[in-house]
Structure formats: C-alpha cells, structure tokens
Design an enzyme around this catalytic site. Structure first.
Site, short mmCIF file in Angstrom:
data_model
loop_
_atom_site.label_atom_id
_atom_site.label_comp_id
_atom_site.label_asym_id
_atom_site.label_seq_id
_atom_site.Cartn_x
_atom_site.Cartn_y
_atom_site.Cartn_z
CD GLU A 186 -2.42 -1.48 2.56
OE1 GLU A 186 -2.41 -0.72 3.28
OE2 GLU A 186 -3.00 -2.48 2.78
CD GLU B 129 -3.87 -4.56 5.04
OE1 GLU B 129 -3.41 -3.40 4.95
OE2 GLU B 129 -5.15 -4.94 5.02
CG ASP C 187 -0.83 -1.77 14.75
OD1 ASP C 187 0.44 -1.48 14.33
OD2 ASP C 187 -1.33 -1.57 15.90
CD GLN D 188 0.11 2.57 4.75
OE1 GLN D 188 -0.86 2.67 5.42
NE2 GLN D 188 0.38 2.85 3.37
CB ILE E 205 0.18 -8.17 9.67
CG1 ILE E 205 0.98 -9.11 8.66
CG2 ILE E 205 0.18 -8.69 11.06
CD1 ILE E 205 2.23 -9.35 9.00
CG PHE E 206 -3.55 -9.41 13.06
CD1 PHE E 206 -3.00 -10.67 13.60
CD2 PHE E 206 -3.23 -8.00 13.66
CE1 PHE E 206 -2.20 -10.42 14.69
CE2 PHE E 206 -2.17 -8.28 14.33
CZ PHE E 206 -1.69 -9.24 14.97
N PRO E 207 -5.39 -9.21 8.78
CG PRO E 207 -6.55 -7.35 7.62
CD PRO E 207 -5.58 -7.70 8.89
CG HIS F 257 -1.57 3.70 13.04
ND1 HIS F 257 -2.72 4.13 13.36
CD2 HIS F 257 -1.50 3.66 11.80
CE1 HIS F 257 -3.41 4.21 12.49
NE2 HIS F 257 -2.71 4.21 11.47
#
Length: 337
Positions: free
Chosen positions: A29, A60, A85, A82, A87-89, A129
């Site tokens: 992104e 993501e 925080d 980016q 990264i979880f998707p 973030h």
C-alpha cells in the site's frame, strides 16, 4: 561506507537486490509511486519501473496471497504491510498457505517471500499503529522472524531474507527508523559501533539469519532482547554501572540459543526484555528455554522486562515502553535475588 539511518539502509538493501536479481520486486500500500508511508521504497519505482515496484490495494489478505503466488512461480516478492497492526487480515494466508508451501508440496515449491512491516510504538500512532505482534509469528512453523536494531544489521539481514528460499517476516522498529533515538545509551552506542544512524556499506552484504550479536560483554548478568530495547538495555547498563552482558537476538526464529546459553552459563543471571505486552510474549519462550538449558548455572530467577498487559495507551506510550529505569530496577532485583 555511507552514514545511513535504518530507512536508508533498508532502501539500499532493496536497491542492491533489485539490481542484482530481476526476479526481486517490491509492492504494498503506497509502496510504489509514493515510496511507502515511511519512504523505505522511495525511488525504486522510478528506477526499476511499474512492473517491479508498484502499489497494492488496501487488502492485506490479497497482498500476502499475491506474494505467495509470485513466489511459487519463481519471483522473489518483498511485500510491505504498511503497519504491523494491519497484518492480521493476511494472517490466515501466512499461517495456512505461506508457512506450509514447502512442506505440503514435498519441496516442489518454496516460498521466498519477505513481508516487511513497521512495528512498535514511539511515533504517537495510537492503538492501531503501534503494535508489537512478533510473538504471533514465532509460533508458526515454517516462518522465519527477524527484527534488526540498527542500520548495518537491517541491510544485511534484509538482503539475507530476500535471498532465503523460505518466508521471512521482517519487523522494522519504527523508533529506530530515522536514527535519533538511542534510549539514552550515549557512549555505550559509540563503543558498540552501531548507532541508530551509522556506517553502512553501499554494496551487497549479508548477515546470517539465526545468529545473535553480543553487543556488550559483561559478567554480572545477561540481558537478552531485540529491536529498540537493545538501545534501552545499553543505556541502563551505562547509567547503572552494572556489568551486564547484552545480547541482540536480531533473529527471533530461529533464535540463537547457543550464544544465549553460553552467556547465561557464564553470568548466572538473566533478564529477557520485549516492548510487547508481558503475557505470552516472546520473552516467555526465551525464559523457558534458558531455564531448560541453563538451570544449574542460574543464581536467580529469570526476570522479564516488558510492556503492559493493556491495549496500547496512546496518551501514555512513553510510560508503556520499558525505559532505562525499569531495566535498572530489574537488574538490581536480579543481583539481589
């Protein structure tokens, strides 16, 4: 050699590898035209073109899925998430697909994917973030996890990660990006020779994934940590006058238990430290393994220095971070135990 901060060192690593290997590409992104929110990929699209450095949709799961497909077909993608925080998707793709590709295909396919992501707090980013989620990824077989603490290591480890045939989650501590933060370590950083803005070769070089760095030798105790807290530990040792040996893990998985055990067997005392919350953090794994390997050498219980078990406190983030004072209190407790 050039003086670089961590952003510049990471950019140099990407530039080196994209120049050497046409299969290396970067995306994420805002990672293309804009060069990433922290500018780590700045200039790469202009130099290598839209096909090799490009923007991804705000998705993501799709970013990780695209990287897996690219890797299975011979490319070497470096995907940027980016903020850690976010990264979880993509977590299911990492756990269910990326980590297992070599094993489930009996070696027919490998997954030379690097997922770069800024981690930790210190930029007033608030709850969404500022997370330090490394412990989630250290529990996934098949994934390597890296977190450098200085520009020299950052470049050498990122190049090694890109050259690895297996996936690497590459955490980049945001407090160290631009160089001025040193935790108050002062002369200790000069002695170490790896200030947050330091000398970095412009050319290609690598550091081994899985090898820790003894950044300060000592005999009173061993402090095992990584990322930003390496600098805080150095500051605590300098301010307290305690002769602590400090180990920078550099790589969380695989971690260098041989170097850790040799130090703890020498000093007989140990502190493990992380910025992340205390419960079920990576420091707990370290403490358990050190206890198993060094039980008869330990003169005191292993102590943890960590963040709080709370949601990230935007208004009080500098109280949340383990600072030199909390380190020094723990060091004195370990010495007195």
């Amino acid at each position: 050699m050039s003086k670089m901060n961590m952003i510049q060192a990471l950019n140099s690593a990407m530039d080196n590898m994209m120049e050497r290997d046409a299969n290396v590409l970067a995306f994420g992104e805002d990672a293309g035209y804009f060069g990433g929110v922290f500018r780590v990929t700045a200039g790469l699209q202009e130099k290598y073109g839209l096909d090799r450095c490009f923007d991804a949709p705000i998705n993501e799961a799709a970013i990780v899925a695209m990287a897996i497909g690219m890797a299975a077909n011979g490319l070497k993608p470096v995907a940027e998430i980016q903020f850690s925080d976010y990264i979880f998707p993509g977590f299911d793709q990492i756990v269910s697909e990326l980590s297992r590709l070599r094993y489930r295909t009996a070696g027919t396919f490998t997954a030379p994917v690097v997922i770069r992501t800024p981690s930790g707090g210190g930029i007033r980013g608030g709850q969404t973030h500022s997370m330090s989620p490394e412990a989630f990824f250290t529990h996934i077989p098949g994934i390597q996890v890296v977190m450098p603490s200085n520009p020299y290591d950052a470049k050498g480890l990122l190049i090694a990660a890109i050259e690895s045939p297996d996936p690497v989650i590459f955490f980049e501590p945001k407090r160290l990006y631009n160089g001025p933060f040193d935790g108050g370590a002062g002369k200790a950083l000069e002695a170490w020779g790896k200030h947050p803005k330091g000398e970095v070769p412009e050319d290609h070089y690598t550091l081994p994934i899985g090898k820790a760095d003894v950044v300060r030798e000592g005999s009173a105790m061993t402090i095992v940590t990584y990322g930003t807290l390496v600098h805080v530990a150095l500051a605590a040792a300098e301010q307290s006058g305690i002769d602590a040996e400090i180990i920078d893990l550099r790589t969380l998985i695989p971690y260098d238990i041989e170097t850790i055990a040799a130090s703890v067997n020498k000093t007989g005392r140990c502190i493990v430290a992380q910025e992340a919350p205390r419960t079920s953090g990576f420091g707990a794994e370290l403490a358990a393994q050190i206890q198993e390997d060094c039980f008869f050498a330990l003169e005191a219980p292993i102590k943890r220095v960590t963040g709080w078990d709370t949601p990230y406190p935007h208004a009080h983030e500098w109280s949340y971070f383990p600072g030199p004072k909390r380190f020094i209190n723990a060091m004195r407790e370990v010495l007195e135990a």
